[in-house]
Scaffold this motif. Structure first.
Motif, mmCIF file in Angstrom:
data_model
loop_
_atom_site.group_PDB
_atom_site.id
_atom_site.type_symbol
_atom_site.label_atom_id
_atom_site.label_comp_id
_atom_site.label_asym_id
_atom_site.label_seq_id
_atom_site.Cartn_x
_atom_site.Cartn_y
_atom_site.Cartn_z
ATOM 1 N N VAL A 67 0.778 0.338 -0.078
ATOM 2 C CA VAL A 67 -0.023 0.046 -1.275
ATOM 3 C C VAL A 67 0.054 -1.435 -1.635
ATOM 4 O O VAL A 67 -0.961 -2.065 -1.951
ATOM 5 N N TRP A 70 -2.030 -3.825 0.629
ATOM 6 C CA TRP A 70 -3.488 -3.863 0.488
ATOM 7 C C TRP A 70 -3.964 -5.151 -0.165
ATOM 8 O O TRP A 70 -5.080 -5.600 0.088
ATOM 9 N N ARG A 71 -3.129 -5.744 -1.023
ATOM 10 C CA ARG A 71 -3.557 -6.952 -1.734
ATOM 11 C C ARG A 71 -3.389 -8.217 -0.879
ATOM 12 O O ARG A 71 -3.824 -9.292 -1.280
ATOM 13 N N LEU A 77 -6.221 -3.569 3.973
ATOM 14 C CA LEU A 77 -6.773 -2.401 3.263
ATOM 15 C C LEU A 77 -7.546 -1.502 4.225
ATOM 16 O O LEU A 77 -7.361 -0.282 4.226
ATOM 17 N N GLY A 83 -5.699 3.523 2.083
ATOM 18 C CA GLY A 83 -6.337 2.364 1.454
ATOM 19 C C GLY A 83 -7.842 2.509 1.428
ATOM 20 O O GLY A 83 -8.493 2.236 0.411
ATOM 21 N N ALA A 86 -8.743 5.097 -1.211
ATOM 22 C CA ALA A 86 -8.633 4.544 -2.575
ATOM 23 C C ALA A 86 -9.797 3.599 -2.867
ATOM 24 O O ALA A 86 -10.371 3.619 -3.961
ATOM 25 N N PHE A 87 -10.139 2.764 -1.888
ATOM 26 C CA PHE A 87 -11.240 1.802 -2.051
ATOM 27 C C PHE A 87 -12.573 2.541 -2.196
ATOM 28 O O PHE A 87 -13.421 2.164 -3.012
ATOM 29 N N PHE A 179 -11.584 -4.432 -6.965
ATOM 30 C CA PHE A 179 -10.699 -3.294 -6.689
ATOM 31 C C PHE A 179 -9.249 -3.668 -7.001
ATOM 32 O O PHE A 179 -8.515 -2.889 -7.627
ATOM 33 N N LEU A 180 -8.834 -4.872 -6.574
ATOM 34 C CA LEU A 180 -7.448 -5.312 -6.815
ATOM 35 C C LEU A 180 -7.143 -5.467 -8.315
ATOM 36 O O LEU A 180 -6.005 -5.295 -8.730
ATOM 37 N N SER A 184 -6.979 1.439 -11.647
ATOM 38 C CA SER A 184 -6.461 2.431 -10.689
ATOM 39 C C SER A 184 -5.501 1.778 -9.697
ATOM 40 O O SER A 184 -4.425 2.318 -9.414
ATOM 41 N N TYR A 185 -5.880 0.596 -9.166
ATOM 42 C CA TYR A 185 -4.990 -0.074 -8.211
ATOM 43 C C TYR A 185 -3.767 -0.654 -8.923
ATOM 44 O O TYR A 185 -2.658 -0.617 -8.374
ATOM 45 N N THR A 189 0.155 0.008 -7.870
ATOM 46 C CA THR A 189 1.138 -1.049 -7.567
ATOM 47 C C THR A 189 2.366 -0.930 -8.485
ATOM 48 O O THR A 189 3.488 -1.167 -8.043
#
Length: 203
Positions: A67, A70-71, A77, A83, A86-87, A179-180, A184-185, A189
């Motif tokens: 998780v 992803w950033r 991602l 990932g 989620a995206f 998204f970042l 939700s993201y 995190t």
């Protein structure tokens, strides 16, 4: 066990046991006793339970690390199945999931080996995502759309490369940063970070 009927299996079994040396019978009884003790040992069950907990903990650490990765980049991602899921969920809230669906369809298309299937899949993807006023039309320029149309006449695994690249760039520069920053993201995190802190505090 006793039986007077001639030819009875129980009688022949008893006779067979009687022929065995006493030491063999004693060893069999001893082995049975040891197995019984081993199966009922509470610490054995404890070890099995501990092992499963360790495996679960390992999976949680892996998912937490994933998780947070992803950033690092859009590539990270897209490499992660969870990932991508989620995206995709996030893109649905923005009504733009067709971009990711098109990218995924292109990735699947590239794996097609049959020329017959390649042509039929290419037409289906073009009609669904690329042509003007397609049901799930992706946001690409007219020139890229026309190049892709021409590529269909001799469909190869590379015929969507330009359109896929344009869609990917659009997602990376536009949807991915949002998204970042999404709640939700951010929640994911926080959970991942708290699991990491909890792990360190217990070591």
């Amino acid at each position: 066990m006793s039986c007077w009927v001639p030819g009875c299996p129980a009688l022949s079994m008893c006779r067979g046991l009687a022929v065995l040396p006493i030491t063999c019978l004693e060893r069999a009884k001893d082995l049975k006793t040891r197995l019984g003790i081993l199966l009922h040992k509470p610490e054995l069950g404890h070890r099995i339970g501990t092992s499963s907990k360790l495996q679960l903990g390992s999976r949680q650490r892996d998912s937490s690390r994933e998780v947070l990765e992803w950033r690092e980049s859009f590539d990270q991602l897209l490499k992660s199945k969870s990932g991508v899921t989620a995206f995709h969920t996030f893109l649905k809230t923005e009504f733009s999931e067709e971009n990711l669906d098109f990218w995924l369809a292109c990735e699947d298309f590239k794996k097609t080996r049959s020329k017959t299937k390649l042509a039929s899949k290419a037409n289906r993807i073009f009609e669904e995502f690329v042509q003007s006023e397609a049901p799930r039309e992706v946001n690409i320029d007219h020139e890229t759309r026309e190049i892709t149309r021409k590529n269909l006449s001799g469909a190869t695994s590379a015929c969507f490369n330009e359109a896929q690249a344009k869609t990917r760039t659009l997602m990376e520069k536009d949807s991915y940063p949002r998204f970042l920053k999404s709640s939700s993201y951010q929640d994911m995190t926080k959970q991942a970070t708290s699991r990491g802190v909890s792990k360190r505090s217990h070591t």
